[in-house]
Design a protein around this motif. Structure first.
Motif, mmCIF file in Angstrom:
data_model
loop_
_atom_site.group_PDB
_atom_site.id
_atom_site.type_symbol
_atom_site.label_atom_id
_atom_site.label_comp_id
_atom_site.label_asym_id
_atom_site.label_seq_id
_atom_site.Cartn_x
_atom_site.Cartn_y
_atom_site.Cartn_z
ATOM 1 N N ASP A 49 31.986 29.249 48.914
ATOM 2 C CA ASP A 49 31.216 28.299 48.444
ATOM 3 C C ASP A 49 31.841 27.033 47.888
ATOM 4 O O ASP A 49 31.619 25.944 48.088
ATOM 5 C CB ASP A 49 30.090 28.745 48.032
ATOM 6 N N ASN A 50 32.790 27.684 46.980
ATOM 7 C CA ASN A 50 33.480 26.873 46.190
ATOM 8 C C ASN A 50 34.939 26.639 46.553
ATOM 9 O O ASN A 50 35.645 27.479 46.492
ATOM 10 C CB ASN A 50 33.622 27.279 44.733
ATOM 11 N N LEU A 51 35.225 25.479 47.240
ATOM 12 C CA LEU A 51 36.551 25.117 47.620
ATOM 13 C C LEU A 51 37.729 25.080 46.822
ATOM 14 O O LEU A 51 39.023 25.299 47.048
ATOM 15 C CB LEU A 51 36.648 23.708 48.611
ATOM 16 N N LYS A 52 37.272 24.916 45.211
ATOM 17 C CA LYS A 52 38.654 24.664 44.504
ATOM 18 C C LYS A 52 39.074 26.003 44.188
ATOM 19 O O LYS A 52 40.142 25.843 43.578
ATOM 20 C CB LYS A 52 38.001 24.212 43.262
ATOM 21 N N HIS A 53 38.674 27.036 44.632
ATOM 22 C CA HIS A 53 39.016 28.234 44.271
ATOM 23 C C HIS A 53 39.910 28.999 45.581
ATOM 24 O O HIS A 53 40.337 30.123 45.265
ATOM 25 C CB HIS A 53 38.212 29.535 44.127
ATOM 26 N N LEU A 54 40.020 28.336 46.757
ATOM 27 C CA LEU A 54 40.887 28.663 47.619
ATOM 28 C C LEU A 54 42.304 28.820 47.340
ATOM 29 O O LEU A 54 42.491 27.835 46.832
ATOM 30 C CB LEU A 54 40.598 27.783 49.008
ATOM 31 N N LEU A 55 42.842 29.719 47.875
ATOM 32 C CA LEU A 55 44.567 29.905 47.598
ATOM 33 C C LEU A 55 44.977 29.205 48.733
ATOM 34 O O LEU A 55 44.624 28.793 50.040
ATOM 35 C CB LEU A 55 44.521 31.366 47.750
ATOM 36 N N ALA A 56 46.475 28.849 48.428
ATOM 37 C CA ALA A 56 47.071 28.217 49.504
ATOM 38 C C ALA A 56 48.395 29.109 49.391
ATOM 39 O O ALA A 56 48.704 29.661 48.583
ATOM 40 C CB ALA A 56 47.614 26.656 48.681
ATOM 41 N N ALA A 57 49.213 28.872 50.669
ATOM 42 C CA ALA A 57 50.435 29.466 50.910
ATOM 43 C C ALA A 57 51.254 28.795 49.766
ATOM 44 O O ALA A 57 51.314 27.952 49.280
ATOM 45 C CB ALA A 57 50.994 28.937 52.315
ATOM 46 N N GLY A 58 51.986 30.115 49.105
ATOM 47 C CA GLY A 58 52.915 29.717 47.929
ATOM 48 C C GLY A 58 52.378 29.730 46.534
ATOM 49 O O GLY A 58 53.179 29.885 45.543
ATOM 50 N N ASP A 59 51.111 29.854 46.682
ATOM 51 C CA ASP A 59 50.461 30.235 45.284
ATOM 52 C C ASP A 59 51.147 31.534 44.934
ATOM 53 O O ASP A 59 51.297 32.447 45.785
ATOM 54 C CB ASP A 59 48.885 30.355 45.332
ATOM 55 N N LEU A 60 51.114 32.018 43.641
ATOM 56 C CA LEU A 60 51.463 33.299 43.136
ATOM 57 C C LEU A 60 50.356 33.761 42.285
ATOM 58 O O LEU A 60 49.456 33.262 41.908
ATOM 59 C CB LEU A 60 52.599 33.128 41.978
ATOM 60 N N LEU A 61 50.069 35.403 42.553
ATOM 61 C CA LEU A 61 49.210 36.132 42.058
ATOM 62 C C LEU A 61 49.790 37.121 41.134
ATOM 63 O O LEU A 61 50.613 37.769 41.593
ATOM 64 C CB LEU A 61 48.215 36.628 43.061
ATOM 65 N N LEU A 62 49.472 37.066 39.873
ATOM 66 C CA LEU A 62 49.882 37.925 38.912
ATOM 67 C C LEU A 62 48.874 38.732 38.625
ATOM 68 O O LEU A 62 47.714 38.393 38.236
ATOM 69 C CB LEU A 62 50.489 37.200 37.603
ATOM 70 N N ALA A 63 48.999 40.109 38.623
ATOM 71 C CA ALA A 63 47.942 41.360 38.681
ATOM 72 C C ALA A 63 47.970 41.453 36.936
ATOM 73 O O ALA A 63 48.850 41.693 36.098
ATOM 74 C CB ALA A 63 48.452 42.359 39.139
ATOM 75 N N SER A 64 46.833 40.917 36.479
ATOM 76 C CA SER A 64 46.795 40.653 35.140
ATOM 77 C C SER A 64 46.217 41.699 34.160
ATOM 78 O O SER A 64 46.217 42.055 32.877
ATOM 79 C CB SER A 64 45.995 39.401 34.688
ATOM 80 N N LYS A 65 45.788 42.582 35.139
ATOM 81 C CA LYS A 65 44.741 43.884 34.300
ATOM 82 C C LYS A 65 45.447 45.168 34.864
ATOM 83 O O LYS A 65 46.225 45.237 35.987
ATOM 84 C CB LYS A 65 43.543 43.814 35.062
ATOM 85 N N GLY A 66 45.670 46.197 33.822
ATOM 86 C CA GLY A 66 46.095 47.381 34.115
ATOM 87 C C GLY A 66 47.685 47.537 33.770
ATOM 88 O O GLY A 66 48.076 46.570 32.981
ATOM 89 N N ASN A 67 48.385 48.489 34.286
ATOM 90 C CA ASN A 67 49.824 48.920 33.757
ATOM 91 C C ASN A 67 50.814 48.065 34.997
ATOM 92 O O ASN A 67 52.043 48.065 34.691
ATOM 93 C CB ASN A 67 49.890 50.284 33.781
#
Length: 182
Positions: A49-67
């Protein structure tokens, strides 16, 4: 050295519920393998519904939770995708001056992983905040040097895979010889 928030925007992933008519992937840590590559099994589970949260190729995702705070790169895929809250989304401001692959390599360095782990907070599940990540110092060499580091890291990963395959093959040969001689 520069702060990560000087070269990138950082936002948290979003919470979304499964929908009956999904059109987007809802990326979670389990959707990536140990090398940080998107698994083929990822399927659309949410409607965007919200296009501002769509990811683009080259975006980086850092797993921020856990070990396991691995950093992965969003690949070029046809399917729309959104990051779950288990990720911090890093979008570089100038991909012509800074390679996403370099930043992923840098954030996955053991020393940087240790730095992030020491700054994580939480009682039962440790979490890296957006502010903490944004204040992280990043060394940015020339674009050519970045390419060299990324290529060297790929070769090193391939070397480790080959060593592992050789060790497994040796084990199979020895097992076979021992069984044959009994």
């Amino acid at each position: 050295m520069t702060k990560l928030n000087n070269i990138a925007t950082i936002q948290t992933g979003v919470f979304a519920k499964t929908t009956p008519n999904p059109d987007a992937l809802y990326l979670q840590q389990s959707d990536f393998d140990s090398r940080g590559e998107l698994r083929d099994t990822a399927q659309p589970t949410i409607a965007t519904d919200n296009l501002k949260h769509l990811l683009a190729a080259g975006d980086l995702l850092l797993a921020s939770k856990g070990n396991n705070n691995i950093c992965v790169i969003v690949p070029e895929i046809e399917q729309k995708s959104v990051a779950s809250p288990s990720f911090l989304v890093i979008r570089l401001r100038d991909k012509s001056a800074i390679l996403p692959e370099y930043i992923a390599w840098y954030l996955n360095l053991p020393t940087i992983q240790t730095t992030l782990a020491l700054q994580a907070r939480g009682t039962s599940i440790m979490s890296i905040s957006k502010a903490t990540l944004g204040e992280l110092d990043i060394h940015i060499p020339s674009i050519d040097r970045q390419r060299q580091y990324v290529e060297l890291a790929k070769l090193q990963r391939r070397e480790q895979e080959l060593y592992k395959a050789i060790a497994e093959r040796r084990k199979q040969v020895l097992d076979y010889k021992m069984i044959k001689n009994t």
